[in-house]
Design an enzyme around this catalytic site. Structure first.
Site, PDB file in Angstrom:
ATOM      1  CD  GLU A 160      10.962  27.672 -19.337  1.00  0.00           C
ATOM      2  OE1 GLU A 160      10.576  26.981 -18.459  1.00  0.00           O
ATOM      3  OE2 GLU A 160      10.469  28.596 -19.556  1.00  0.00           O
ATOM      4  CG  PHE A 193     -40.053  52.701 -16.886  1.00  0.00           C
ATOM      5  CD1 PHE A 193     -40.818  52.786 -15.953  1.00  0.00           C
ATOM      6  CD2 PHE A 193     -40.580  51.506 -17.758  1.00  0.00           C
ATOM      7  CE1 PHE A 193     -41.734  52.265 -15.524  1.00  0.00           C
ATOM      8  CE2 PHE A 193     -41.488  50.642 -17.633  1.00  0.00           C
ATOM      9  CZ  PHE A 193     -42.157  51.088 -16.159  1.00  0.00           C
TER      10      PHE A 193
END
Ligand code: ADP
Ligand code: ZN
Length: 597
Positions: free
Chosen positions: A428, A141
């Protein structure tokens, strides 16, 4: 977005309750069976007829009974232990013993009050099946009930959600387009008398966090009407047909409280193209069909306006976009520099800033950020300032927050081996040096080998303007810069690592878009190849995928070769930058530039 999936939690609670009930049931049943088993075993101690015989022989010393129980404890005179006997008729038995006692048989008769715990568990056992069914029903429900599912923000009664246009920074064009909706919601009569047709459905397209929910709420706030919102993913549930019934209930409710706004977030979750599939897909189709029915079902005089948000309008079923449905599309763009500054101002209004704060600089440094990300930057800055025990948020707290949101948090605690550090330093340095030789690429702002988030290090670039178009040369050079890290590893250390995986992923994506979206491949020409319709891709023959693949590979190969050439021509600089990075871990723009004199 704040009220996204608000009810998942309560569903979870019901599941937990259900599980607990089932577990208790199992435990009780188990316990009682064990008890019964125990009784059965002891019953064998003495038969009822034996007991009667013993009573007649006057060999019984004590009888202990419990009200409501047929089990009786018996102690015989010549035995030390007590025995259990099952008595068929307790009332008759008690009378019999009492008669015996009257007649001089010396039996001590003890009658205990009822055993409450046993009684209760017996009762529980008999109720269990009913209880389980009731719980199951409540569960179903609740899942079906839309009452609590669609959230209603009543503009009048709830000041918290009373968002208006002044809370939405930037997005001026979008606001202009939507202002007539506000008028319509305020004075529907005026428009109807004029015979004007107001759109029922408006599709807001844009990345997550660009403020689509916010602007929808602002329309409701400006017009002073309720705002019902649901997320597309909430319609997709495990029980068949539930999605469709939820859509129906959502519209029923909207009609009851009209004029109002329905907001459906992530509409692509239900609105993607219909298929002939079964199972979850067909459930999806049912939900979509119901949505189409509802959109067609209400008249324009019902003053319900449906706003839906998606990041992938091209995925939506064409039927959704027909006239009378979502026939108007508004693109909510990521903010430009001015918009970003305004957003920062709005969200900074309640923050304690130091005098050195310059929100304009932050706005310039955050090209591509959405409103949600900018709000997040300010919040992170406040957290950083608190941790550092600053009295106010300083400019460098804000800058740290930007870094944290873009590349993740600095990880000082992670122990990195010297070998990894060396590899990161060369990687990097490679990115930074290669970009220096590419005219279209941004200047380097900072190079670092301090790990952040998942990355072992990072190279940050200055961003100075918002661009609307990117040229082919720029994209090619972007590929070169992205592959500069890998190139440096290979040439300087004569090995390659997994550290470049993200660069490679991004580069491949750019190269594929160049070929299939932007028509930048000479072999294929300016043709869009992203269409889902098989017919359109057939224009170029069956082997078009092979051609795309070859063109993507060609772009990447060329870029990688170019990156290696730049590295080979600047080995001295590469070694110096990498060495400095290993010493200092971070190199600023100024210092980086000194290597090139
Ligand atoms: P979307 O629905 O597009 O995913 P939201 O509307 O949920 O995005 O935005 C999330 C949050 O980001 C908002 O609650 C707000 O705090 C902030 N935000 C986004 N865009 C803006 C904007 N233009 N002005 C002010 N705040 C914004
Ligand atoms: Zn990299």
């Amino acid at each position: 977005m704040e009220n996204k999936k608000p009810n998942k939690k309560s569903d979870k609670i019901y599941y937990i309750i259900f599980t607990i009930v089932v577990l208790i049931c199992a435990a009780v049943i188990f316990g009682i069976t064990m008890m019964n088993k125990g009784e059965e075993k002891e019953n064998l101690d003495l038969a009822y007829t034996e007991l009667i015989k013993s009573i007649n022989n006057k060999s019984v010393e004590k009888i202990e009974m419990t009200v409501g129980s047929t089990s009786v404890k018996v102690k015989l005179k010549d035995e030390d232990t007590e025995k259990e006997v099952i008595v068929p008729n307790t009332q008759a038995f008690i009378e019999l013993v009492q008669d015996e006692v009257k007649n001089g048989n010396e039996i001590e008769l003890i009658q205990n009050p009822e055993n409450v715990i046993l009684k209760i568990s017996e009762m529980l056992l008999s109720f269990l099946p009913t209880l389980m069914i009731v719980v199951l029903f409540i569960l179903i429900f609740k899942m079906q009930g839309l009452g609590e599912k669609g959230k209603v923000y009543d503009a009048e009664s709830n000041k918290d959600t009373n968002v208006t246009f002044k809370d939405v920074a930037g997005l001026d064009e979008e606001k202009n387009e939507l202002i007539e909706i506000v008028d319509f919601l305020k004075q529907p009569k005026k428009f109807q008398e004029m015979g004007a047709k107001i759109p029922k459905g408006i599709l807001l397209c844009g990345k997550p966090g660009t403020g689509k929910t916010l602007i929808a709420k602002a329309i409701a706030g400006e017009a002073g009407v309720p705002f019902i919102s649901m997320s597309g993913s909430e319609f997709i549930e495990m029980f068949a047909g539930l999605g469709a019934s939820r859509v129906r209930k959502l519209f029923e409710k909207a009609k009851k409280i009209s004029p109002c706004i329905i907001f459906i977030d992530e509409i692509d979750a239900i609105g993607s193209r219909r298929t002939n599939a079964t199972g979850a897909e067909s459930e999806n189709n049912q939900t979509l069909n119901q949505l189409l029915v509802e959109m067609d079902g209400f008249e324009s005089n019902e003053t319900v306006i449906v706003l839906a948000a998606t990041n992938r309008p091209e995925m939506l079923d064409k039927a959704l976009l027909r006239p009378g449905r979502f026939d108007r599309q508004i693109t909510v763009a990521t903010p430009d520099a001015k918009g970003r500054e305004e957003i920062l101002k709005i969200h900074g209004a309640n923050k304690k800033f130091a005098n050195d704060i310059n929100l304009k600089d932050i706005a310039n440094d955050t090209a591509g950020f959405t409103g949600a990300e900018l709000a997040n930057v300010l919040n992170e800055a406040a957290i950083i300032a608190t941790i550092k025990r600053h009295k106010e948020i300083r400019m460098n707290d804000l800058e740290d927050a930007v870094k944290k949101v873009t590349v993740g948090l600095e990880k000082h605690s992670r122990v990195i081996s010297d070998k990894d550090k060396r590899l990161t330093a060369y990687h990097e340095a490679g990115h930074a040096i290669v970009s220096k030789f590419l005219p279209t690429q941004m200047e380097v702002k900072e190079v670092s080998i301090i790990p952040r988030g998942l990355a072992g290090g990072y190279t940050m670039y200055k961003t100075n303007e918002d661009k609307y178009y990117i040229s082919k040369t720029e994209m090619e050079e972007k590929l070169i810069a992205l592959l500069g890290g890998r190139a440096a590893e290979k040439i300087a250390l004569n090995d390659i690592s997994t550290g470049a995986s993200n660069d490679i992923e991004v580069a491949t994506e750019i190269a594929r878009d160049m070929v299939t979206v932007y028509g930048m491949s000479d072999k294929i020409g300016p043709i869009c190849l992203t269409s889902k319709e098989p017919y359109e891709n057939r224009i170029l023959g069956e082997n078009i995928d092979d051609v795309i693949g070859a063109e993507v590979k060609n772009l990447i190969d060329k870029a990688y070769k170019h990156a290696q050439e730049i590295i080979i021509g600047n080995m001295d600089i590469l070694h110096s930058v990498a060495t400095r990075l290993l010493e200092k871990e971070i190199i600023s723009a100024e210092e980086f530039n000194t290597f090139f004199n």
